[in-house]
Design a protein around this motif. Sequence first.
Motif, short mmCIF file in Angstrom:
data_model
loop_
_atom_site.label_atom_id
_atom_site.label_comp_id
_atom_site.label_asym_id
_atom_site.label_seq_id
_atom_site.Cartn_x
_atom_site.Cartn_y
_atom_site.Cartn_z
N ASP A 101 0.82 -1.21 0.00
CA ASP A 101 0.00 0.00 0.00
C ASP A 101 0.86 1.26 0.00
OD1 ASP A 101 -2.30 -1.54 0.05
OD2 ASP A 101 -2.41 -1.53 2.26
N GLU A 102 2.02 1.21 0.62
CA GLU A 102 2.89 2.38 0.70
C GLU A 102 4.34 1.95 0.50
OE1 GLU A 102 1.87 5.44 1.00
OE2 GLU A 102 -0.26 5.00 1.37
N VAL A 103 5.01 2.58 -0.45
CA VAL A 103 6.44 2.38 -0.64
C VAL A 103 7.09 3.75 -0.84
CG1 VAL A 103 6.23 0.08 -1.65
CG2 VAL A 103 6.21 2.08 -3.14
N ASP A 104 8.36 3.82 -0.58
CA ASP A 104 9.13 5.07 -0.76
C ASP A 104 10.14 4.88 -1.87
OD1 ASP A 104 8.00 6.65 1.39
OD2 ASP A 104 9.03 5.27 2.77
N VAL A 105 10.24 5.90 -2.71
CA VAL A 105 11.24 5.91 -3.78
C VAL A 105 12.07 7.18 -3.62
CG1 VAL A 105 11.60 6.09 -6.26
CG2 VAL A 105 9.85 4.55 -5.38
N VAL A 106 13.39 7.02 -3.57
CA VAL A 106 14.27 8.16 -3.33
C VAL A 106 14.35 9.04 -4.58
CG1 VAL A 106 15.64 6.87 -1.67
CG2 VAL A 106 16.32 6.88 -4.08
N ALA A 107 14.87 10.25 -4.40
CA ALA A 107 15.08 11.17 -5.52
C ALA A 107 16.47 10.93 -6.11
CB ALA A 107 14.96 12.62 -5.04
#
Length: 249
Positions: A225-231
């Motif tokens: 449901d929630e993931v983080d992707v870096v810049a």
Amino acid sequence: MARTSRSSWRLGVPIVCLCAGLLLATTHTVSGGSEIRRSDAPRLVNLVREAQAAVDRLSTQREMLVDQVDNHHGGTPSAAAALTAITNRADALAVAAGLEAMHGPGLVVTLDDAQRDAAGRFPGDASADDLVVHQQDIQAVLNAMWSAGAEAVQMQDQRIIATSAPRCVGNTLLLNGRTYSPPYVITAIGDVPAMQAALAAAPMVELYKRYVLRFGLRYTEQGKDEVDVVAHPPAVRMRYAKPAGPLGY
């Protein structure tokens, strides 16, 4: 008395003429045949005027250059408005370019080399290439995710953008100058069912899954449901080919 006066004039006139001739001859010798005081000789007042004219000309040129610099750096209202518009456009494109971190629902895919069985052995008919994850396997997963409309993709701890190119170096992976060992974790933000469908339909991913069954390679998909992707770090540099040769021809 009259004779004496006339005698003096007779002697004086030739002497005066002789002196005048000597003076003229001396002047001619000194001047070399040219005028001693020419009418076009520079005067102090003319030099001052020429210097002032040069200063005025250079001052005008300086003002023009200052105006050009100000126009390029927002020194005028119109230039400031143009700079603001460009900055806003860059900010709007930063997300699409991968320069902003993102957060949302996504899919995590993990690929890993083959593991030994309980007896510590690999399949007897497997070659070394059959037991490791290759560049084309990773590229197939990335392409499937992009084709399904992934909004942002990260591999290991790096953001994948248009200039990213994962490369195999032996049994490791080279990405943007950094080397990684398996397992390789690919995280994508987007429509999870669409990305799973694209992965299931991708021929190269299907071929990799056959190797998973046959030679023990690892492959997992996990929707979240929630993931983080870096810049991606700022200052993206574009590179282009250059002609070879000492003179660039």
